[in-house]
Design an enzyme around this catalytic site. Structure first.
Site, short mmCIF file in Angstrom:
data_model
loop_
_atom_site.label_atom_id
_atom_site.label_comp_id
_atom_site.label_asym_id
_atom_site.label_seq_id
_atom_site.Cartn_x
_atom_site.Cartn_y
_atom_site.Cartn_z
N TYR A 176 0.85 -1.28 0.02
CA TYR A 176 -0.02 0.00 0.04
C TYR A 176 0.86 1.26 -0.03
O TYR A 176 0.62 2.41 -0.48
CB TYR A 176 -1.02 0.08 1.27
CG TYR A 176 -2.02 -0.96 1.21
CD1 TYR A 176 -2.31 -1.81 0.12
CD2 TYR A 176 -2.58 -1.47 2.45
CE1 TYR A 176 -3.23 -2.68 -0.14
CE2 TYR A 176 -3.63 -2.37 2.39
CZ TYR A 176 -4.04 -2.97 1.29
OH TYR A 176 -5.19 -3.71 1.15
N LYS B 169 3.52 -15.37 2.99
CA LYS B 169 3.45 -16.11 1.78
C LYS B 169 4.89 -16.43 1.61
O LYS B 169 5.29 -16.17 0.29
CB LYS B 169 2.77 -15.34 0.78
CG LYS B 169 2.37 -16.22 -0.51
CD LYS B 169 1.30 -17.51 -0.22
CE LYS B 169 1.26 -18.22 -1.32
NZ LYS B 169 0.18 -19.50 -0.93
N ASP C 85 -3.14 -18.20 2.28
CA ASP C 85 -4.00 -18.54 1.89
C ASP C 85 -4.67 -19.95 2.77
O ASP C 85 -5.96 -19.83 3.01
CB ASP C 85 -3.89 -19.02 0.59
CG ASP C 85 -2.37 -20.13 0.42
OD1 ASP C 85 -1.45 -20.15 1.25
OD2 ASP C 85 -2.34 -20.72 -0.41
N ASP D 126 -4.97 -6.65 6.33
CA ASP D 126 -6.31 -5.89 5.50
C ASP D 126 -7.53 -7.03 5.45
O ASP D 126 -8.56 -6.69 5.87
CB ASP D 126 -5.89 -5.08 4.60
CG ASP D 126 -7.32 -4.20 4.21
OD1 ASP D 126 -8.11 -4.06 4.78
OD2 ASP D 126 -7.05 -3.57 3.01
N ASP E 126 -10.58 -8.29 8.14
CA ASP E 126 -12.10 -8.06 7.76
C ASP E 126 -12.83 -9.52 7.87
O ASP E 126 -13.91 -9.42 8.12
CB ASP E 126 -12.13 -7.55 6.44
CG ASP E 126 -12.01 -5.95 6.45
OD1 ASP E 126 -12.02 -5.49 7.47
OD2 ASP E 126 -12.66 -5.68 5.34
#
Length: 411
Positions: A185, A235, A268, A292, A296
């Protein structure tokens, strides 16, 4: 043609990445808050708090939270000097700036900051520099808010509000620690360029060792005060930046938080496990983009964003505490909003910024008590649940009434 298609872009990314890396590698910051506590200030009799009501339902949930906080102050014998400032769409309308300098200066001079919510349809088509979200990003950057703490605790009174089975979510209490000012970001260079006659969009997923170190220390501190279990999400099987993330987190936790049980999980798999068996998690730490998404996802375990608080803190200075939900402009001004997430955010402020953990617990207990009284705002009301439907104002008053009926804290 294919072999050199991105050669110019790749060179730009490489040089830009190296330049940014060197820029923030000159020193290795440590977590600047006291090692024994995340509190920004020591306990005292009076605090200055900046209120940022923002947009949509923001002013309504702010008003309800002020009622609850005033009751807490009256009951416990301390004071909060609450002063409002502009952010988001309200700031754009008033000052043509989503986070004016005056608001920043007031926030920085406060002991803590309590934010409601920002945004709305009215500003959706504005240029990027005049979008409410730009003000939020500016606030995080200028205040150095690199750590976001988002709890997802399933309350027994709201078990049936979750879309998952009762046996899956009952007892879930997860804290997601998200790095907030790095990663893809904020990484540079970024943009959309024309390469070999076509547009190419790119962002830079980048972390320095020092950035990972400081968020790992926050996560270690948080985990040590909870269940002493920390899962680091990355990851690392395909991303170089995640390989560094895993190495640094492992080094920090094993050396400086030996009592914390550390595990690692690919993002994942973590996304799947949060739905399959969320009770396996206590504290989760992850980078900006993974955090992020996962925070959520974790929030929906609870059943409503209207119940979820969050905290954003830096190495020093005031933190910002805000509910996870948006501004809900479709119900603004209708007294339908749920103020409990903002009230619980105020509880996090008391715990993490103002060194008032007992008062924070009182506020949390008061929220559970009004739910025990079967009071529900529309977002958490179920058909035929036997509960009373109340508005935002009445819910805030109910929390205040419960607080005033509680026993005083024994010092």
């Amino acid at each position: 043609m294919t072999s050199n298609r991105y050669s110019a872009l790749a060179l730009t990314l490489l040089l830009g990445g190296i330049s940014r890396f060197h820029a923030f590698q000159t020193t290795t910051p440590t977590f600047g808050r006291p090692s024994s506590s995340l509190a920004a200030v020591s306990k005292k009799d009076s605090y200055s708090v900046t209120l940022l009501p923002g947009d949509g339902i923001g002013p309504e949930i702010t008003a309800a939270t002020k009622v609850a906080l005033q009751a807490l102050c009256d009951k416990c014998g301390f004071s909060l000097e609450l002063k409002e400032a502009l952010i988001g769409g309200a700031a754009i309308d008033a000052a043509n700036d989503p986070f004016p300098q005056e608001s920043l200066e007031q926030c920085l001079s406060s002991d803590s900051v309590l934010l409601a919510c920002i945004g709305g349809y009215k500003w959706d088509n504005n240029p990027r520099e005049l979008r409410p979200e730009t003000g939020l990003l500016k606030m995080r950057k200028e205040m150095g808010l690199f750590a976001n703490l988002r709890p997802a605790k399933v309350l027994p009174q709201l078990l049936d509000a979750s879309t998952l089975k009762r046996e899956v979510v009952e007892g879930v209490d997860v804290m997601v620690v998200r790095e907030l000012t790095g990663d893809v970001y904020f990484g540079t260079p970024k943009g959309i360029d024309v390469v070999d006659g076509q547009r190419v969009g790119y962002n830079n997923m980048i972390y320095s060792e020092s950035e990972i170190d400081r968020i790992a220390r926050v996560a270690g501190d948080v985990a040590s005060k909870r269940g002493s279990k920390l899962c680091s999400v990355d990851k690392a099987n395909v991303l170089d930046v995640s390989q560094l993330w895993r190495e640094v987190v492992t080094d920090v936790i094993t050396k400086d938080f030996p009592g914390v049980e550390l595990s690692h999980m690919y993002v994942d798999n973590a996304a799947m496990q949060l739905i399959r068996w969320p009770k396996q998690f206590d504290t989760i730490v992850c980078g900006n983009i993974f955090g992020d998404i996962l925070s959520d996802e974790a929030s929906m375990l609870v059943g409503s964003l209207g119940m979820l608080p969050s905290a954003s803190i830096g190495e020093s200075g005031p933190g910002v505490f805000e509910p996870c939900h948006g501004s809900a402009p479709d119900i603004a001004g209708e007294d339908k909003a749920n103020p409990l997430a903002m009230i619980l955010s105020a509880a996090m402020m008391l715990q993490y910024d103002l060194d008032r953990p007992e008062e924070a617990k009182m506020l949390e207990d008061a929220v559970e008590a009004v739910l025990d009284q079967k009071l529900r705002t529309p977002d958490i009301k179920q058909d035929n649940d036997g509960c009373k439907l109340v508005g935002c104002k009445e819910m805030g008053e109910a929390v205040a009434s419960v607080i005033m009926a509680m026993e005083e804290i024994k010092v």
